[in-house]
Design a protein around this motif. Sequence first.
Motif, PDB file in Angstrom:
ATOM      1  N   TYR A 100     -10.033   0.040  -2.173  1.00 57.35           N
ATOM      2  CA  TYR A 100      -9.162  -0.868  -2.917  1.00 57.35           C
ATOM      3  C   TYR A 100      -9.835  -1.406  -4.162  1.00 57.35           C
ATOM      4  N   LEU A 114      -1.992  -1.777  -2.365  1.00 55.85           N
ATOM      5  CA  LEU A 114      -1.419  -0.811  -1.432  1.00 55.85           C
ATOM      6  C   LEU A 114      -2.513   0.018  -0.759  1.00 55.85           C
ATOM      7  N   VAL A 117      -4.000  -2.071   1.973  1.00 59.68           N
ATOM      8  CA  VAL A 117      -3.162  -2.111   3.180  1.00 59.68           C
ATOM      9  C   VAL A 117      -3.303  -0.807   3.970  1.00 59.68           C
ATOM     10  N   LEU A 118      -3.309   0.330   3.264  1.00 60.32           N
ATOM     11  CA  LEU A 118      -3.481   1.610   3.945  1.00 60.32           C
ATOM     12  C   LEU A 118      -4.850   1.698   4.607  1.00 60.32           C
ATOM     13  N   SER A 383      -1.533   7.483   6.758  1.00 61.83           N
ATOM     14  CA  SER A 383      -2.257   6.478   5.974  1.00 61.83           C
ATOM     15  C   SER A 383      -3.456   7.087   5.260  1.00 61.83           C
ATOM     16  N   MET A 387      -3.795   7.334   1.264  1.00 59.56           N
ATOM     17  CA  MET A 387      -4.933   6.640   0.662  1.00 59.56           C
ATOM     18  C   MET A 387      -5.747   7.596  -0.203  1.00 59.56           C
ATOM     19  N   THR A 440       4.858   3.839   8.549  1.00 57.37           N
ATOM     20  CA  THR A 440       3.836   3.528   7.544  1.00 57.37           C
ATOM     21  C   THR A 440       4.475   2.995   6.267  1.00 57.37           C
ATOM     22  N   GLY A 441       5.596   3.615   5.857  1.00 54.90           N
ATOM     23  CA  GLY A 441       6.289   3.154   4.660  1.00 54.90           C
ATOM     24  C   GLY A 441       6.824   1.741   4.812  1.00 54.90           C
ATOM     25  N   ALA A 444       3.992  -0.604   4.260  1.00 54.67           N
ATOM     26  CA  ALA A 444       3.700  -0.661   2.823  1.00 54.67           C
ATOM     27  C   ALA A 444       4.746  -1.501   2.080  1.00 54.67           C
ATOM     28  N   ALA A 447       4.007  -5.102   2.631  1.00 49.12           N
ATOM     29  CA  ALA A 447       2.842  -5.452   1.819  1.00 49.12           C
ATOM     30  C   ALA A 447       3.226  -5.634   0.359  1.00 49.12           C
ATOM     31  N   THR A 448       4.160  -4.810  -0.125  1.00 51.57           N
ATOM     32  CA  THR A 448       4.619  -4.935  -1.509  1.00 51.57           C
ATOM     33  C   THR A 448       5.357  -6.254  -1.714  1.00 51.57           C
TER      34      THR A 448
END
Length: 477
Positions: A100, A114, A117-118, A383, A387, A440-441, A444, A447-448
């Motif tokens: 990150y 993002l 988070v992944l 993920s 990533m 997973t989406g 994400a 998180a967004t």
Amino acid sequence: MTDTLRPAETAAAPPDVPAPAAAPVESRTLKRSIGVVGGTLLTLSCVTPASTLFVVVPDLFGSLGTATALTIAIGSLLCVAVAFCYSELGTLVPSAGGEYAMVSTMAGRLAGWLVFVLSLLVVMIVPPVIAMGTADYLEPVLHLDPSLAGAGVMLLATLAGLLDLRANAWITGVFLVLEVIAAAVVAVLGFTHAERGPGSLVSMEVGGTGGGADPVTAMLVVSGLAIALFITQGFSTAVYLSEELENPRRNVARTVLATLAISTVIILVPVLAITFGASDLAELTGGDISAMVTAWSNSAVGTFVSLCVALAIVNAGIVMVIQNSRVLFASARDKAWPAPVNGLFARLGRFGSPWVATLAVGVPGAALCYVNLDTLYGVTGVSVTAMYLLVAVAALLSRRGAHRHAHAWRMPLWPVVPVLLIAVLAYVLTQQEASHLLLTGSIAAVATLYWALYLRPRRDTRWLVTVPQDVREPAGP
């Protein structure tokens, strides 16, 4: 572009209100205490080649049969390109934040968030996935429930993670020797009891119902690449340790590339031997490596290998907890959370380790040992692939502006390597199961929302990626 804090700039940034008598979060740095050998031992232990071989690879045998070795070999070649990206970015941005910090610096704050988070998904899920394999390999001496055994390993690893990093390097180094021995025993026995030749590696068959053989399609191989990438994924630990590596401008790249090469050999050679040595396609597809070892030798050798693997799993848990706590520590220092949470995760204990962050990754990891294993595998594969894709995008942007002339390790064949990597990884993502992509989406997406509603409106005081500047340049060119 992200706001990347340097020491000269931190005074100008609006500070959080610290707890009484607490040091400012952004002033806290980890101690440089390990060289390239210690870093390689820790990183290899995080790849944990033997436990990956015995815990994760059997699932690939179950779905890919004789194509397992080919899939892992292709995944390893992709990882070479990924390792190039990590090596260049890790020397440009030597931060405990790992991916990150690198992506935030090169591709912007939202992309970095993002990736965080992944990476957090990966670092929270992988340790319990590996830990749950302990029960299978303690079976010769002790019968345990897999979830209970995995939770115990996670708690033990958490306690070890509270110690000094140098001490853990020696502990994990001893365990690593044992797991390499176990992998070597499997390789020797498999090759000396070969039932089929090299041609079987491209026969593309898996055991079917009724004892027959089913074909393995190219699409199955592509789908399996997400797990193949996960198998050697731990080489990225070197960038998480970059704040604690001496001379990171040189040693990060050396550690990343050396670890990938060594771990690939330790994993792929036994996989070849197992493919050759399995008595029939049904045994290979079953993936019971311990039973194969016992059949090739005797019960004593099988028990020895099983106990070595159990120790390797404990070893992996220790190193992964160490790595994962550094991710949370760095996120707190970079103010990803409300001020009280940042203060907690950034606390260092008497041994110099981030003890609250260590507990925060170890204890939930124990709880995850009770989640469905297939779901954990699927989310981890998606993920890791996503990533790596974002890291490749950051590598494509790594030679702009001030970074163009910065002193760093530079990958060969840039920008061809990151461009090809982006295309391949995007395609691999499209071949994953819809449920795993959706789960997973969804994470994400949440998180967004956190980014949009909390971090972005506070961009002057939140998510300020720091890059330590005590890096000593190498003496030579």
